[in-house]
Design a protein around this motif. Structure first.
Motif, mmCIF file in Angstrom:
data_model
loop_
_atom_site.group_PDB
_atom_site.id
_atom_site.type_symbol
_atom_site.label_atom_id
_atom_site.label_comp_id
_atom_site.label_asym_id
_atom_site.label_seq_id
_atom_site.Cartn_x
_atom_site.Cartn_y
_atom_site.Cartn_z
ATOM 1 N N LYS A 23 0.838 -1.208 0.000
ATOM 2 C CA LYS A 23 0.000 0.000 0.000
ATOM 3 C C LYS A 23 0.868 1.252 0.000
ATOM 4 N N LEU A 24 1.966 1.227 0.745
ATOM 5 C CA LEU A 24 2.891 2.351 0.796
ATOM 6 C C LEU A 24 3.509 2.598 -0.579
ATOM 7 N N MET A 25 3.936 1.523 -1.249
ATOM 8 C CA MET A 25 4.520 1.632 -2.588
ATOM 9 C C MET A 25 3.531 2.227 -3.579
ATOM 10 N N ILE A 26 2.328 1.687 -3.581
ATOM 11 C CA ILE A 26 1.314 2.128 -4.539
ATOM 12 C C ILE A 26 0.955 3.594 -4.309
ATOM 13 N N PRO A 32 1.369 0.492 -10.084
ATOM 14 C CA PRO A 32 0.075 -0.193 -9.971
ATOM 15 C C PRO A 32 0.065 -1.308 -8.924
ATOM 16 N N SER A 33 1.186 -1.995 -8.776
ATOM 17 C CA SER A 33 1.309 -3.053 -7.769
ATOM 18 C C SER A 33 2.792 -3.351 -7.569
ATOM 19 N N SER A 34 3.072 -4.047 -6.506
ATOM 20 C CA SER A 34 4.467 -4.406 -6.230
ATOM 21 C C SER A 34 4.756 -5.787 -6.802
ATOM 22 N N LYS A 35 6.038 -6.085 -6.889
ATOM 23 C CA LYS A 35 6.480 -7.407 -7.318
ATOM 24 C C LYS A 35 6.924 -8.169 -6.077
ATOM 25 N N ASP A 36 6.790 -9.483 -6.111
ATOM 26 C CA ASP A 36 7.137 -10.302 -4.952
ATOM 27 C C ASP A 36 8.573 -10.047 -4.470
ATOM 28 N N PHE A 37 9.522 -9.944 -5.411
ATOM 29 C CA PHE A 37 10.913 -9.750 -4.995
ATOM 30 C C PHE A 37 11.101 -8.387 -4.324
ATOM 31 N N LEU A 39 8.894 -6.813 -2.347
ATOM 32 C CA LEU A 39 8.415 -6.949 -0.962
ATOM 33 C C LEU A 39 9.410 -7.748 -0.131
ATOM 34 N N LYS A 40 9.866 -8.872 -0.677
ATOM 35 C CA LYS A 40 10.795 -9.733 0.058
ATOM 36 C C LYS A 40 12.077 -8.980 0.420
ATOM 37 N N HIS A 41 12.660 -8.295 -0.560
ATOM 38 C CA HIS A 41 13.936 -7.639 -0.309
ATOM 39 C C HIS A 41 13.789 -6.343 0.493
ATOM 40 N N THR A 42 12.638 -5.696 0.393
ATOM 41 C CA THR A 42 12.390 -4.545 1.263
ATOM 42 C C THR A 42 12.358 -5.006 2.713
ATOM 43 N N LEU A 43 11.657 -6.101 2.980
ATOM 44 C CA LEU A 43 11.618 -6.653 4.339
ATOM 45 C C LEU A 43 13.008 -7.087 4.793
ATOM 46 N N ASP A 44 13.800 -7.647 3.874
ATOM 47 C CA ASP A 44 15.176 -8.038 4.213
ATOM 48 C C ASP A 44 15.980 -6.823 4.690
ATOM 49 N N LEU A 45 15.916 -5.731 3.923
ATOM 50 C CA LEU A 45 16.674 -4.532 4.289
ATOM 51 C C LEU A 45 16.179 -3.924 5.589
ATOM 52 N N ILE A 46 14.872 -3.875 5.761
ATOM 53 C CA ILE A 46 14.306 -3.336 7.003
ATOM 54 C C ILE A 46 14.743 -4.191 8.192
ATOM 55 N N GLY A 47 14.878 -5.485 7.953
ATOM 56 C CA GLY A 47 15.317 -6.407 8.998
ATOM 57 C C GLY A 47 16.814 -6.390 9.245
ATOM 58 N N GLY A 48 17.548 -5.548 8.521
ATOM 59 C CA GLY A 48 18.980 -5.428 8.757
ATOM 60 C C GLY A 48 19.857 -6.349 7.939
ATOM 61 N N LYS A 49 19.285 -7.065 6.984
ATOM 62 C CA LYS A 49 20.087 -7.966 6.153
ATOM 63 C C LYS A 49 20.785 -7.184 5.044
ATOM 64 N N ASP A 50 21.911 -7.705 4.605
ATOM 65 C CA ASP A 50 22.593 -7.153 3.440
ATOM 66 C C ASP A 50 21.886 -7.660 2.192
ATOM 67 N N ILE A 64 12.750 -0.772 -4.242
ATOM 68 C CA ILE A 64 13.096 -1.391 -2.961
ATOM 69 C C ILE A 64 13.739 -0.356 -2.041
ATOM 70 N N LEU A 65 14.711 0.369 -2.557
ATOM 71 C CA LEU A 65 15.407 1.367 -1.739
ATOM 72 C C LEU A 65 14.470 2.481 -1.300
ATOM 73 N N MET A 66 13.636 2.941 -2.208
ATOM 74 C CA MET A 66 12.708 4.020 -1.887
ATOM 75 C C MET A 66 11.662 3.570 -0.872
ATOM 76 N N THR A 67 11.236 2.327 -0.969
ATOM 77 C CA THR A 67 10.233 1.826 -0.022
ATOM 78 C C THR A 67 10.798 1.720 1.386
ATOM 79 N N VAL A 68 12.066 1.355 1.514
ATOM 80 C CA VAL A 68 12.694 1.321 2.845
ATOM 81 C C VAL A 68 12.660 2.723 3.453
ATOM 82 N N LEU A 69 13.006 3.739 2.663
ATOM 83 C CA LEU A 69 12.990 5.117 3.162
ATOM 84 C C LEU A 69 11.571 5.549 3.525
#
Length: 106
Positions: A23-26, A32-37, A39-50, A64-69
């Protein structure tokens, strides 16, 4: 992930879920919608993963980078982000896509 800043009305920040991120991305990234990768990698970065991501041009890596911000901002957290863009086109794309960040770009 940093500790959320105290809220003015003492409301807890929203939990970070795939649905909330999409919803934040849209809403903010005009997609129009996000791609599975994404969402997965945004959560990875938010969780502190490289993250080392290789994907075709215009496949959604910058999203991905913009969604983290956006996530950090929406949750009232604070911090510093440094994005290195290797070419002018990428920088122009970010400025055009994300007008809310323009005052912070130099």
């Amino acid at each position: 992930m940093s500790t959320p800043a105290p809220s003015i009305n003492n409301v807890a920040p929203p939990p970070v879920t795939c649905d909330w991120l999409e919803k934040l991305m849209i809403k903010h990234l005009d997609i129009p919608s996000s791609k599975d990768f994404q969402l997965k990698h945004t959560l990875d970065l938010i969780g502190g993963k490289d993250l080392f991501l290789v994907a075709a041009p215009s496949s959604g890596k910058t999203t991905i980078l913009m969604t983290v911000l956006l996530c950090v901002q929406a949750r009232g957290e604070s911090g510093i982000a440094l994005l290195v863009v290797p070419h002018d086109f990428g920088a122009e794309m970010m400025v055009c896509q994300i007008p809310i960040f323009v005052p912070y770009l130099i």
